[in-house]
Scaffold this active site. Structure first.
Site: not given
Ligand code: PGA
Length: 252
Positions: A9-11, A96, A98, A168, A174, A213, A234
């Site tokens: 997931n490159w965000k 997700h 976020e 997650e 992160g 992570s 991520g």
């Protein structure tokens, strides 16, 4: 046999040019990883098209990080599942943490996004996971059960058979703080049980990925657990060698 999946997931990272370099780096090293591993990368919308072109024939699939809840129309700034699918994209990350936290995505929104995804033949990677205070107060199983019941339980058995789930824990995303392999296994087994109560034996085939992570140094241990079928990565997916080395967590 469940699929082994390592998804990146490159965000909101990389320009189109950087994204193309990144996928090229992954393709160049993919041969070092067991062919049993299915790689997926999820770049930003702006370079989905380029990445699909470069990845074509490499065995690496492409996903989007989100899609609109509506099919089309006056929704400024949104990108529909149909638009995404028309680029040759096969997957979409939904739910997700976020998106839930910063953009207020609720189960109601996510149900609509699921409908759009399936109508356009995108396979959802549906994310669930508890916040730190929820884990500390022992509510994590209830939170995760609700995230599944309110959305996944609305799928038909046929839709469910395609679904990928990502666990997650929000406190691990992160932060550099990873769930232990045993903590991941405990929740993954719980998720599979919740799914089995609704969908029966089909739950044995659902790929459940761990995210938070995950990195080359801890992937193998986490992936060794019975109900962990791979990772949603991520930060470490932004460096081709790290992403590949996470794939090596599954032995050849
Ligand atoms: P991270 O993110 O690997 O950077 O913790 C995982 C994710 O949010 O999918």
């Amino acid at each position: 046999m469940r699929k082994k999946i390592v998804a990146g997931n490159w965000k909101m990272n990389t320009t189109p040019a950087e994204g193309v370099e990144l996928i090229k780096g992954v393709i160049a090293q993919k041969g070092e990883v067991c062919s049993c591993v299915n790689f997926i990368v999820a770049p930003p919308f702006t370079h989905l098209s380029e990445v699909v072109k470069v990845a074509k024939g490499s065995g690496i699939a492409v996903g989007a990080q989100n899609c609109a809840a509506e099919a089309k129309g006056a929704y400024t700034g949104e990108v529909s599942a149909k638009m995404i699918a028309s680029l040759g994209v096969d997957y979409v990350i939904l739910g997700h943490s976020e998106r839930r936290e910063y953009y207020g995505e609720t189960s109601e929104t996510l149900n609509k996004k699921m409908v759009q995804a399936y109508e356009n033949n995108l396979i959802p990677i549906y994310c669930v996971g508890e916040k730190l205070e929820e884990r500390e107060s022992g509510k994590h199983f209830d939170v995760i059960r609700a995230q599944i019941e309110e959305v996944v339980f609305n799928l038909t058995p046929e839709q469910f058979s395609k679904l990928i789930i990502a666990y997650e824990p929000v406190w691990a995303i992160g932060t550099g703080k990873t769930a232990t392999a045993d903590q991941a296994q405990e929740v993954h087994a719980f998720i599979r049980k919740v799914l089995a109560d609704k969908f029966g034996a089909a739950a044995a085939d659902t790929a459940i990925l761990y995210g938070g992570s995950c990195k080359p140094s801890n992937a193998a241990e986490i992936f060794s657990k019975e109900d962990v079928d791979g990772g949603l990565i991520g930060g470490a997916s932004l460096v081709a060698t790290d992403f590949i080395n996470i794939g090596k967590g599954f032995s050849k």
